[in-house]
Design a protein around this motif. Structure first.
Motif, PDB file in Angstrom:
ATOM      1  N   THR A  57      25.224 100.563  21.018  1.00  0.00           N
ATOM      2  CA  THR A  57      23.961 100.483  20.291  1.00  0.00           C
ATOM      3  C   THR A  57      23.768 101.743  19.467  1.00  0.00           C
ATOM      4  OG1 THR A  57      22.990  99.164  22.089  1.00  0.00           O
ATOM      5  CG2 THR A  57      21.471 100.156  20.507  1.00  0.00           C
ATOM      6  N   TYR A  77      21.419  98.412  15.724  1.00  0.00           N
ATOM      7  CA  TYR A  77      22.324  97.273  15.898  1.00  0.00           C
ATOM      8  C   TYR A  77      23.013  97.391  17.249  1.00  0.00           C
ATOM      9  CZ  TYR A  77      25.869 100.642  14.282  1.00  0.00           C
ATOM     10  OH  TYR A  77      26.663 101.748  14.135  1.00  0.00           O
ATOM     11  N   ASP A  93      27.938  87.908  20.009  1.00  0.00           N
ATOM     12  CA  ASP A  93      27.033  87.856  18.859  1.00  0.00           C
ATOM     13  C   ASP A  93      26.360  89.222  18.665  1.00  0.00           C
ATOM     14  OD1 ASP A  93      27.676  85.239  18.440  1.00  0.00           O
ATOM     15  OD2 ASP A  93      25.819  84.412  19.265  1.00  0.00           O
ATOM     16  N   LEU A  96      23.619  91.938  17.300  1.00  0.00           N
ATOM     17  CA  LEU A  96      22.165  91.961  17.112  1.00  0.00           C
ATOM     18  C   LEU A  96      21.783  93.005  16.067  1.00  0.00           C
ATOM     19  CD1 LEU A  96      22.560  90.596  19.943  1.00  0.00           C
ATOM     20  CD2 LEU A  96      20.400  91.659  20.623  1.00  0.00           C
ATOM     21  N   ASN A 149      18.360  94.821  14.755  1.00  0.00           N
ATOM     22  CA  ASN A 149      16.995  94.998  15.255  1.00  0.00           C
ATOM     23  C   ASN A 149      16.128  95.823  14.304  1.00  0.00           C
ATOM     24  OD1 ASN A 149      17.841  93.879  17.868  1.00  0.00           O
ATOM     25  ND2 ASN A 149      18.833  95.854  18.182  1.00  0.00           N
ATOM     26  N   THR A 182      14.480  90.736  16.041  1.00  0.00           N
ATOM     27  CA  THR A 182      15.939  90.782  16.045  1.00  0.00           C
ATOM     28  C   THR A 182      16.537  89.537  15.398  1.00  0.00           C
ATOM     29  OG1 THR A 182      16.028  92.124  18.050  1.00  0.00           O
ATOM     30  CG2 THR A 182      17.992  90.852  17.522  1.00  0.00           C
ATOM     31  N   ILE A 231      20.047  87.573  15.319  1.00  0.00           N
ATOM     32  CA  ILE A 231      21.289  87.461  16.072  1.00  0.00           C
ATOM     33  C   ILE A 231      22.336  86.815  15.175  1.00  0.00           C
ATOM     34  CG2 ILE A 231      22.386  86.576  18.162  1.00  0.00           C
ATOM     35  CD1 ILE A 231      19.578  86.380  19.386  1.00  0.00           C
ATOM     36  N   GLN A 234      15.173  86.777  17.958  1.00  0.00           N
ATOM     37  CA  GLN A 234      14.664  87.306  19.226  1.00  0.00           C
ATOM     38  C   GLN A 234      13.465  88.214  18.959  1.00  0.00           C
ATOM     39  OE1 GLN A 234      16.778  90.441  21.856  1.00  0.00           O
ATOM     40  NE2 GLN A 234      17.390  88.471  22.752  1.00  0.00           N
ATOM     41  N   THR A 289      13.803  84.340  22.974  1.00  0.00           N
ATOM     42  CA  THR A 289      14.940  84.138  22.079  1.00  0.00           C
ATOM     43  C   THR A 289      14.982  82.672  21.674  1.00  0.00           C
ATOM     44  OG1 THR A 289      16.194  85.880  23.208  1.00  0.00           O
ATOM     45  CG2 THR A 289      17.443  84.369  21.805  1.00  0.00           C
ATOM     46  N   THR A 309      17.274  79.881  19.279  1.00  0.00           N
ATOM     47  CA  THR A 309      18.474  79.613  18.486  1.00  0.00           C
ATOM     48  C   THR A 309      18.485  78.145  18.092  1.00  0.00           C
ATOM     49  OG1 THR A 309      19.659  81.264  19.816  1.00  0.00           O
ATOM     50  CG2 THR A 309      20.980  79.840  18.382  1.00  0.00           C
TER      51      THR A 309
END
Length: 267
Positions: free
Chosen positions: A63, A77, A95, A97, A99, A117, A119, A137, A159, A161
């Motif tokens: 991160t 990220y 995957d 992220l 942010n 976020t 994704i 997210q 979250t 999707t």
């Protein structure tokens, strides 16, 4: 038993080796987000490793948190690398992220920071490392300073999707939500004991327009400490035990969480 004995030794070493400083360690929890953005010019690089038994699966996350002009706006990220035990053992990138986090409030007693976020579908959904489509997210972090020694953190989010894919290419829109809290005790300003509780509920695609639901519950006791390297860099290692509760306890889930943060003022 050997694992938990080794963990105890590491915790003691970290506690003894800690360097005391007037500034309290912040924004270095494990599964729980603290509601503090990076200060202007201060960039944080975080590595974490999570191992779960008896599945013998692990996840490594890199991160990078970067302030946008000042602490009000922050971009970060997350790049995950996972080992999964399916039909065959596989290790791949999951995957990614992206942010954005907004420092809504930051006083001596209360800090609030919502995170949004995106994704990215970078993981191979055919092997279980991703959802095959972009997702969204949201997480709300709240931090409460209870006293000079005690801090309390709270997280809640979800979250979503749309048209996620399973390994066979079947699709369904999946939803999940998370909740967590933690308490942090300052043994010294630079050495902290943590106890986190994290709950996650997630849907997965099992057939076309058909979903399954699964929940995990973990309590994470741990310790973190900080070392100043020069005048502009702080290094924060930490370690915690992952202990399953509820259904996770029935399945005898347990593991370890290892954390390392390097935070430097770059401009």
């Amino acid at each position: 038993m050997m694992f938990f004995r080794s963990l105890t030794v590491v915790l003691c070493v970290l506690s003894v080796c800690a360097v005391t400083s007037a500034e309290v360690v912040k924004d270095n929890s494990f599964l729980i987000e603290e509601a503090y953005n990076q200060e202007a010019g201060v960039v944080q690089f975080i590595q974490s490793y999570q191992y779960i038994d008896p599945a013998h699966e692990w996840t490594y996350n890199f991160t990078n948190e970067i302030p946008i002009t000042d602490e009000t706006h922050q971009f970060s990220y997350v790049i995950p690398v996972m080992k999964l035990n399916g039909v065959e053992e596989e290790t791949q990138v999951g995957d990614v992220l992206l942010n954005y986090r907004y420092q809504l409030l930051n006083t001596d007693l209360v800090a609030i920071a919502p995170r949004f976020t995106l994704i990215l579908p970078t993981g191979d959904y055919k092997k279980g490392f991703g959802n095959g489509v972009a997702g969204f997210q949201f997480n709300q972090a709240v931090s409460l300073t209870l006293s000079e020694k005690w801090t309390n953190h709270w997280n809640a989010g979800f979250t979503y999707t749309p048209d996620a894919k399973n390994s066979d290419g079947d699709t369904a829109s999946v939803f999940g939500f998370n909740f967590g809290t933690s308490v942090v005790y300052n043994v010294t300003p630079k050495t902290n004991l943590l106890c986190e509780f994290a709950f996650n509920n997630a849907e997965s695609v099992v057939a076309q327009d058909t979903k399954a639901n699964e929940s995990t519950y973990y309590i994470v006791p741990g310790i973190r400490t900080a070392f100043d390297v020069g005048q502009e860099t702080e290094v924060v290692p930490g370690i915690g035990a992952l202990l399953g509760l509820g259904p996770s306890a029935v399945e005898h889930e347990r593991g370890v969480f290892v954390y390392l943060s390097i935070e430097s003022k770059l401009w």
